[in-house]
Design a protein around this motif. Structure first.
Motif, PDB file in Angstrom:
ATOM      1  N   LEU A  99       2.093  19.475  -5.261  1.00 21.64           N
ATOM      2  CA  LEU A  99       3.006  18.335  -5.089  1.00 21.64           C
ATOM      3  C   LEU A  99       2.233  17.075  -4.731  1.00 21.64           C
ATOM      4  O   LEU A  99       2.519  15.985  -5.237  1.00 21.64           O
TER       5      LEU A  99
ATOM      6  N   ILE B  46       0.672  15.627  -7.837  1.00 26.24           N
ATOM      7  CA  ILE B  46       1.650  14.887  -8.638  1.00 26.24           C
ATOM      8  C   ILE B  46       1.909  13.522  -8.007  1.00 26.24           C
ATOM      9  O   ILE B  46       1.928  12.493  -8.687  1.00 26.24           O
ATOM     10  N   PHE B  47       2.070  13.506  -6.668  1.00 24.77           N
ATOM     11  CA  PHE B  47       2.341  12.268  -5.949  1.00 24.77           C
ATOM     12  C   PHE B  47       1.245  11.231  -6.187  1.00 24.77           C
ATOM     13  O   PHE B  47       1.506  10.097  -6.572  1.00 24.77           O
TER      14      PHE B  47
ATOM     15  N   ALA C 182       1.163   9.908  -9.706  1.00 25.87           N
ATOM     16  CA  ALA C 182       2.292   9.009  -9.966  1.00 25.87           C
ATOM     17  C   ALA C 182       2.070   7.645  -9.316  1.00 25.87           C
ATOM     18  O   ALA C 182       2.489   6.623  -9.858  1.00 25.87           O
ATOM     19  N   VAL C 183       1.399   7.624  -8.146  1.00 27.57           N
ATOM     20  CA  VAL C 183       1.083   6.338  -7.512  1.00 27.57           C
ATOM     21  C   VAL C 183       0.236   5.490  -8.463  1.00 27.57           C
ATOM     22  O   VAL C 183       0.514   4.315  -8.697  1.00 27.57           O
TER      23      VAL C 183
ATOM     24  N   VAL D  17      -0.069   5.743 -11.731  1.00 28.11           N
ATOM     25  CA  VAL D  17       0.716   5.327 -12.902  1.00 28.11           C
ATOM     26  C   VAL D  17       1.617   4.149 -12.525  1.00 28.11           C
ATOM     27  O   VAL D  17       1.704   3.156 -13.253  1.00 28.11           O
ATOM     28  N   GLY D  18       2.268   4.239 -11.363  1.00 27.59           N
ATOM     29  CA  GLY D  18       3.156   3.161 -10.913  1.00 27.59           C
ATOM     30  C   GLY D  18       2.417   1.842 -10.753  1.00 27.59           C
ATOM     31  O   GLY D  18       2.900   0.797 -11.187  1.00 27.59           O
ATOM     32  N   PHE D  19       1.223   1.880 -10.152  1.00 24.34           N
ATOM     33  CA  PHE D  19       0.417   0.660 -10.019  1.00 24.34           C
ATOM     34  C   PHE D  19       0.077   0.113 -11.397  1.00 24.34           C
ATOM     35  O   PHE D  19       0.181  -1.071 -11.667  1.00 24.34           O
TER      36      PHE D  19
ATOM     37  N   VAL E  76       1.434   0.554 -14.507  1.00 27.76           N
ATOM     38  CA  VAL E  76       2.419   0.053 -15.470  1.00 27.76           C
ATOM     39  C   VAL E  76       2.938  -1.341 -15.128  1.00 27.76           C
ATOM     40  O   VAL E  76       3.385  -2.050 -16.013  1.00 27.76           O
ATOM     41  N   VAL E  77       2.894  -1.748 -13.862  1.00 30.69           N
ATOM     42  CA  VAL E  77       3.454  -3.075 -13.569  1.00 30.69           C
ATOM     43  C   VAL E  77       2.402  -4.102 -13.187  1.00 30.69           C
ATOM     44  O   VAL E  77       2.740  -5.222 -12.829  1.00 30.69           O
TER      45      VAL E  77
ATOM     46  N   ALA F 126      13.610  -0.851 -11.716  1.00 33.72           N
ATOM     47  CA  ALA F 126      13.015   0.129 -10.802  1.00 33.72           C
ATOM     48  C   ALA F 126      14.074   0.619  -9.821  1.00 33.72           C
ATOM     49  O   ALA F 126      14.152   1.808  -9.498  1.00 33.72           O
TER      50      ALA F 126
END
Lengths: 98, 465
Positions: free
Chosen positions: A6, A9-10, A13-14, A16-18, A20-21, A36
């Motif tokens: 987990l 994954i976290f 994802a952090v 990816v989040g940074f 993409v934007v 969002a």
């Protein structure tokens, strides 16, 4: 699932989040924030699961309240974002202007 | 149809990819609308999978469907009918209810979990529950206060209760203690107490924030709710909630920092600046110092014989719904061979990018909208700046008065232009509540009235020239 899986994954994802934007123009700050906002309405999935597994009337009531609240977040979020973006479409369809 | 556990995981993966593509799409004007739709599709797919996967202990399906229906019936008309000016508070409210829902989900899990905790002692799970209840509740009550401020149900100014800073610290300490208690004992009663404490803390955090800082708070609370949903994913061992929540938390954090950077101050300064003291009192007093007023005809002449005009829109434009009129005026001026640009401050309005959305609605060409860094060097060669319902974003106090709440915020340096025209409703100070020295500058003229009325009169006068 193990805690480490987990955590993996976290962390991914952090990043990816940074990513993409990171290059968004100020023009789109409002719709991006609103979009969002709609995405975290997916807590609806969690609300449905806990409501479905409720054993007492009280648990069910709280679960259904969470379901209503998260539906408002999810559905309202996507609709209001679409309304904002509708306005941008009007402009691009005039492409040749200026 | 009944989906196996693995099939559901695959559907969750598809939904997660949809959310990533949605955020990616929302970052560019051409793909934004499609991006939003992809996100909605991902949400529907995931929801269908939850029902299709129903295991033997999943019950109450009709009641749940009714609850979803009720939520949709509340949300759709609200989202469809909201005025553009009220969009920021609606987004704040949607954000808040999401955080509240996550906190309730975690509380229920805590109740279920405490009955079986003897068998399984999972500290990661208990920590995630404590985090979800804490941050979800802060996000909920904080968003409700933000909504009340923006809707002007309560004052928009910073509210500083006596002893606010120690109270907030005490609230945080109590919440941290209760959170640790939940983490250590998984006791549902402590969970409920934690929720109450966190709701109070949320109110105390947002009350002292005022003025131009509110948009940043909306964005920050949005990131908070994202993290809450991610923690909810840990609680429920649900990868989709984990991924979606983390995506929003991470992108929301970036967005908050971009916005804070645009205002030239750290996020901590936005949140806690008022508590540290300093002049945030502002003033509602109407100054009686002399200003130069102008009629619509005077403004029309100034504009019509300029070579370059920069329009600076603010919240007053949104309130008056003057975006179409301002575009018409710009087109008439352009037909006379005048160059017209729009100078967009990152936090003009009540939400970042608020002005861009409004002007896009009025079909203002994208290329005419200039961001602050682009437009500031232009003012030296600008003949007339037309400030429509903006105040704080052009207030030189941000550079000259260290005591002002907006001190340090980069502004649109309109005083570099030959002439400045303010369209204002009154001499009332802006959202941040500080007087604007620029109004008393000899090169400034003021045209009082509703922005749309004033612009319509100016437009008529320009056409008559």
């Amino acid at each position: 699932m193990s805690g480490v899986a987990l955590l993996t994954i976290f962390v991914l994802a952090v990043f990816v989040g940074f990513e993409v934007v990171s290059k968004v123009s100020t023009t789109l700050h409002t719709p991006l924030m609103s979009g969002a906002n709609a995405i975290h309405g997916i807590i609806l999935v969690g609300a449905v699961i806990v409501a479905g597994e409720a054993h007492t009337g009280f648990e069910l009531a709280v679960g259904l309240l969470a379901t209503v609240l998260s539906t408002v977040n999810l559905v309202g979020g996507f609709v209001v974002t679409d309304r904002m973006l509708e306005m941008f479409k009007g402009r691009t369809s005039r492409g040749g202007h200026r | 149809m009944r989906l196996s556990g693995h099939a559901v995981e695959v559907v969750y993966l598809i939904a997660a990819i949809c959310f990533i593509l949605a955020l990616k799409g929302l970052s560019s004007p051409r793909t934004a609308r499609r991006g939003n739709l992809i996100g909605a599709v991902g949400a529907v797919v995931a929801l269908v999978a939850v029902f299709a996967a129903k295991s033997s202990d999943f019950d109450h399906v009709p009641a749940i469907l009714v609850a979803i229906g009720v939520g949709a019936v509340i949300a759709v008309p609200a989202a469809r009918r909201v005025q553009m000016t009220q969009m920021p508070q609606l987004v704040a409210l949607f954000n808040g209810v999401g955080g509240g829902a996550a906190a309730l989900v975690a509380l229920l899990e805590l109740a279920a979990y405490s009955q079986t905790a003897g068998a399984r002692h999972d500290l990661l799970n208990q920590a995630a529950i404590a985090f979800t209840v804490l941050v979800g509740s802060v996000s909920f009550s904080g968003s409700v206060v933000t909504f009340a401020k923006l809707q002007e149900i309560m004052t928009t100014r910073p509210v500083i209760l006596p002893g606010a800073a120690p109270l907030l610290l005490a609230g945080l300490a109590v919440s941290a203690g209760l959170g640790t208690g939940v983490y250590a004992t998984a006791n549902p009663v402590l969970g409920v107490l934690l929720m109450i404490a966190a709701l109070t803390v949320g109110v105390m955090i947002v009350l002292p924030v005022g003025g131009a800082d509110v948009p940043i708070v909306i964005s920050l609370l949005n990131a908070f709710t994202g993290l809450t949903v991610a923690a909810g994913g840990l609680v429920l061992q649900n990868t989709l909630l984990l991924v979606a929540g983390t995506l929003v938390g991470a992108s929301g954090t970036i967005l908050t920092r971009l916005m804070a950077a645009a205002m030239g101050r750290p996020v901590t300064g936005v949140m806690f600046g008022a508590l540290r003291g300093g002049s945030t009192a502002g003033s509602t007093a109407v100054s009686d110092r002399p200003v130069r007023t102008a009629g619509p005809e005077d403004v029309a002449v100034l504009l019509a014989y300029a070579r370059k005009v920069v329009v600076v829109p603010g919240y007053g434009l949104a309130v008056a719904q003057a975006q179409h009129t301002v575009r018409e005026l710009a087109e008439v001026l352009e037909a006379r061979g005048i160059e017209v640009l729009y100078g967009i401050h990152p936090v003009a309005g009540r939400m970042p990018g608020h002005m861009n959305v409004l002007l896009a609605e009025a079909n203002v060409p994208y290329e005419s909208l200039k961001e602050m860094d682009e437009v500031n060097p232009e003012f030296a060669t600008t003949d007339v700046v037309l400030v429509v319902g903006a105040n704080d974003v052009v207030n030189p106090a941000a550079k000259t008065s260290p005591g002002a709440p907006i001190y340090g915020m980069p502004i649109l340096e309109v005083s570099g232009a030959q002439q400045v025209i303010f369209l204002k409703r009154s001499m009332r100070p802006g959202f941040a509540g500080i007087e604007n020295e620029l109004l008393f500058d000899p090169k400034t003229s003021l045209l009082f009235g509703d922005a749309k009325d004033s612009l319509t009169k100016v437009l008529g006068a320009v056409k008559d020239l």
